[in-house]
Scaffold this motif. Structure first.
Motif, PDB file in Angstrom:
ATOM      1  N   ILE A 192       0.768  -1.104   0.049  1.00 56.30           N
ATOM      2  CA  ILE A 192       0.168   0.114   0.085  1.00 56.30           C
ATOM      3  C   ILE A 192       0.818   1.138  -0.090  1.00 56.30           C
ATOM      4  CG2 ILE A 192      -1.597   1.262   1.466  1.00 56.30           C
ATOM      5  CD1 ILE A 192      -2.788  -1.464   2.342  1.00 56.30           C
ATOM      6  N   ASP A 193       1.914   1.268   0.777  1.00 58.49           N
ATOM      7  CA  ASP A 193       2.746   2.402   0.713  1.00 58.49           C
ATOM      8  C   ASP A 193       3.633   2.467  -0.335  1.00 58.49           C
ATOM      9  OD1 ASP A 193       1.886   2.733   3.362  1.00 58.49           O
ATOM     10  OD2 ASP A 193       3.396   1.864   4.507  1.00 58.49           O
ATOM     11  N   ALA A 194       3.888   1.499  -1.186  1.00 60.75           N
ATOM     12  CA  ALA A 194       4.693   1.488  -2.340  1.00 60.75           C
ATOM     13  C   ALA A 194       4.338   2.466  -3.312  1.00 60.75           C
ATOM     14  CB  ALA A 194       5.160   0.216  -3.011  1.00 60.75           C
ATOM     15  N   GLN A 195       5.178   3.317  -3.972  1.00 60.73           N
ATOM     16  CA  GLN A 195       5.039   4.221  -5.076  1.00 60.73           C
ATOM     17  C   GLN A 195       5.454   3.188  -6.257  1.00 60.73           C
ATOM     18  OE1 GLN A 195       3.542   7.195  -5.041  1.00 60.73           O
ATOM     19  NE2 GLN A 195       3.403   6.678  -2.901  1.00 60.73           N
ATOM     20  N   GLU A 196       4.801   3.663  -7.526  1.00 62.39           N
ATOM     21  CA  GLU A 196       5.260   2.934  -8.841  1.00 62.39           C
ATOM     22  C   GLU A 196       6.844   2.914  -8.943  1.00 62.39           C
ATOM     23  OE1 GLU A 196       4.435   5.816  -8.729  1.00 62.39           O
ATOM     24  OE2 GLU A 196       4.914   7.149 -10.254  1.00 62.39           O
ATOM     25  N   GLY A 228       4.665  -5.748  -8.834  1.00 59.67           N
ATOM     26  CA  GLY A 228       4.813  -4.965  -9.831  1.00 59.67           C
ATOM     27  C   GLY A 228       4.571  -3.611  -9.602  1.00 59.67           C
ATOM     28  N   GLN A 229       4.642  -2.680 -10.703  1.00 60.78           N
ATOM     29  CA  GLN A 229       4.485  -1.294 -10.570  1.00 60.78           C
ATOM     30  C   GLN A 229       2.805  -0.764 -10.282  1.00 60.78           C
ATOM     31  OE1 GLN A 229       6.038  -0.224 -14.235  1.00 60.78           O
ATOM     32  NE2 GLN A 229       8.245   0.278 -13.719  1.00 60.78           N
ATOM     33  N   ALA A 230       1.986  -1.772 -10.641  1.00 62.07           N
ATOM     34  CA  ALA A 230       0.711  -1.397 -10.153  1.00 62.07           C
ATOM     35  C   ALA A 230       0.280  -1.439  -8.543  1.00 62.07           C
ATOM     36  CB  ALA A 230      -0.522  -2.581 -10.712  1.00 62.07           C
ATOM     37  N   CYS A 231       1.628  -1.480  -7.814  1.00 60.13           N
ATOM     38  CA  CYS A 231       1.312  -1.377  -6.351  1.00 60.13           C
ATOM     39  C   CYS A 231       0.972  -0.066  -5.971  1.00 60.13           C
ATOM     40  CB  CYS A 231       2.837  -1.707  -5.630  1.00 60.13           C
ATOM     41  SG  CYS A 231       4.180  -0.639  -6.358  1.00 60.13           S
ATOM     42  N   VAL A 232       1.183   0.854  -6.864  1.00 58.07           N
ATOM     43  CA  VAL A 232       0.819   2.342  -6.635  1.00 58.07           C
ATOM     44  C   VAL A 232      -0.891   2.531  -6.577  1.00 58.07           C
ATOM     45  CG1 VAL A 232       0.749   3.219  -9.000  1.00 58.07           C
ATOM     46  CG2 VAL A 232       1.363   4.735  -7.036  1.00 58.07           C
ATOM     47  N   PHE A 233      -1.428   1.295  -7.242  1.00 58.49           N
ATOM     48  CA  PHE A 233      -2.797   1.497  -7.230  1.00 58.49           C
ATOM     49  C   PHE A 233      -3.689   0.672  -5.720  1.00 58.49           C
ATOM     50  CE2 PHE A 233      -1.846   1.562 -11.588  1.00 58.49           C
ATOM     51  CZ  PHE A 233      -2.030   3.124 -11.966  1.00 58.49           C
ATOM     52  N   PHE A 264      13.625 -10.530 -12.740  1.00 57.87           N
ATOM     53  CA  PHE A 264      12.557 -10.656 -11.723  1.00 57.87           C
ATOM     54  C   PHE A 264      12.210  -9.051 -11.135  1.00 57.87           C
ATOM     55  CE2 PHE A 264      11.776 -10.376  -7.519  1.00 57.87           C
ATOM     56  CZ  PHE A 264      10.677 -11.223  -7.124  1.00 57.87           C
ATOM     57  N   ARG A 265      10.897  -8.858 -11.023  1.00 62.64           N
ATOM     58  CA  ARG A 265      10.717  -7.586 -10.594  1.00 62.64           C
ATOM     59  C   ARG A 265       9.809  -7.888  -9.172  1.00 62.64           C
ATOM     60  NH1 ARG A 265      10.059  -2.535 -12.376  1.00 62.64           N
ATOM     61  NH2 ARG A 265       9.807  -3.032 -14.620  1.00 62.64           N
ATOM     62  N   GLY A 266      10.293  -7.139  -8.218  1.00 60.05           N
ATOM     63  CA  GLY A 266       9.948  -7.263  -6.937  1.00 60.05           C
ATOM     64  C   GLY A 266      10.115  -6.027  -5.938  1.00 60.05           C
ATOM     65  N   ILE A 267       9.612  -6.206  -4.834  1.00 58.88           N
ATOM     66  CA  ILE A 267       9.694  -5.042  -3.737  1.00 58.88           C
ATOM     67  C   ILE A 267      11.221  -4.653  -3.707  1.00 58.88           C
ATOM     68  CG2 ILE A 267       9.431  -4.546  -1.290  1.00 58.88           C
ATOM     69  CD1 ILE A 267       7.121  -6.362  -0.915  1.00 58.88           C
TER      70      ILE A 267
END
Ligand SMILES: Cc1cc2nc3c(=O)[nH]c(=O)nc-3n(C[C@H](O)[C@H](O)[C@H](O)COP(=O)(O)O)c2cc1C
Length: 338
Positions: free
Chosen positions: A226-230, A295-300, A244-247
């Motif tokens: 939730i806190d993550a930006q894109e 992934g980058q959709a974390c921002v949503f 690999f894409r991760g935190i």
């Protein structure tokens, strides 16, 4: 659950109300989560690798059957490049078929034998790839029903070429003569509407659902999402040809340092990429531990809530986006299409 608002080749083929499909999530896509997706009108896939023992896997399938009240649900079969990690999959496929599962997502190495077995048993299967080139190849060589293409934005394995979803979506539709699912970076309904407008048949989502109440991981992990930006994801392991894409965390930074030093022996990376570290991180709520797909959709992802609430918001937003297209089309949508 929202009533059906979009009818596509995938909603028809999968027998679902919404063109939203939740891809496999290692350790996390269990019966509770998958039933949440199915009961909200989408399709979800229990990730077989999460349940290595046959008894555990069978129990999870039985639980999903109970929770979905008999509605179809799926199983994810991920064929790792570390082929020793795939040894349980043939038996797991047989167990799933025995239990009446007929929906499958395959990913990773080409799954020819698995796909043939699934089709012989009357199943529906889509194969997930990271490039349109692989999509074209898979569509021509495998008797799959549909192809998913995930763009560079996705959590997990975005492939080596890192082409974004906005390029891959229309290209996949042009070049592949099968129903298409597009994933990678999708976390809003406007994006769902956008991929449908580009000709795709469904959105494939992983990251946006990581904050669902039904996901068993510790709340501290969900809060990190939730806190993550894109900009808060890391891309590592390109040097191992297994990007690999991760935190962005202590683990991905340690891996990045090894890659910067030019270390090429897999053994040096092994302690960081072990799956059990991920499981521990999810259990203990330590987002620094392990490589944690995101992934980058974390921002949503803005709050913890049931899958159904997330799905409802996606559908409402997709309907609004489709309406906006009608509203800004000069002379109306029909005239614009002429
Ligand atoms: C935490 C996590 C675990 C994943 N595990 C798997 C997996 O075991 N097998 C698989 O095929 N895909 C896996 N994926 C990929 C998703 O199924 C899906 O393709 C991807 O998340 C879509 O892109 P998005 O993250 O931008 O929504 C995982 C993704 C995430 C975020």
């Amino acid at each position: 659950m929202r009533p059906q608002r979009f009818k596509t080749r995938i909603t028809e083929l999968f027998g679902i109300d919404h063109p939203i499909v939740a891809g496999g999530l290692m350790w996390l896509a269990d019966a509770a989560y998958v039933a949440g997706v199915v009961n909200a009108g989408g399709m979800g896939y229990i990730t077989a690798k999460t349940f290595p023992g046959p008894g555990e896997f069978e129990a999870e399938l039985d639980k999903a059957k109970r929770l979905t009240g008999g509605k179809p649900f799926g199983v994810n079969l991920y064929l790792s490049v570390h082929t020793d990690h795939n040894k349980d999959l043939p038996a797991q496929l047989e167990i799933a078929l025995d239990k009446g599962v007929r929906h499958f997502e395959t990913a990773g190495l080409p799954p020819a034998d698995f796909v043939e077995r699934i089709k012989d048993a009357g199943g529906v299967v889509f194969h997930k790839v990271a490039t349109v080139k692989h999509a074209v190849s898979a569509a021509s060589k495998l008797p799959v029903d549909a192809i998913a293409v995930v763009g560079a934005e996705c959590g997990g394995h975005p492939g080596l070429n890192l082409v974004g979803s906005i390029v891959q979506a229309p290209l996949a539709v042009q070049r592949v003569d099968k129903p298409i699912l597009i994933g990678g970076g999708i976390g809003t309904g406007a994006q769902v509407a956008a991929v449908l407008a580009m000709g795709a048949d469904a959105a494939l989502i992983g990251t946006r659902f990581l904050v669902a109440s039904e996901i068993w991981s510790h709340d501290a992990i969900k809060q990190r999402v939730i806190d993550a930006q894109e900009t808060d994801t890391a891309l590592v392991l390109a040097s191992m040809r297994n990007t690999f894409r991760g935190i962005d965390n202590a683990t991905t930074r340690a891996i990045a340092e090894l890659e910067r030093q030019g270390v090429t022996e897999f053994e040096a990376y092994r302690p960081y990429v072990m799956g059990l570290a991920q499981k521990q991180a999810y259990t203990e709520g330590d987002p620094e531990k392990g490589i944690l797909s995101m992934g980058q959709a974390c921002v949503f992802a803005d709050r913890i809530e049931p899958v159904e609430a997330i799905m409802d918001r996606l559908i409402d937003d997709a309907v609004a986006a489709a309406g906006r297209m009608g509203a800004i089309s000069v002379g109306g949508a029909a005239a614009a299409a002429e």
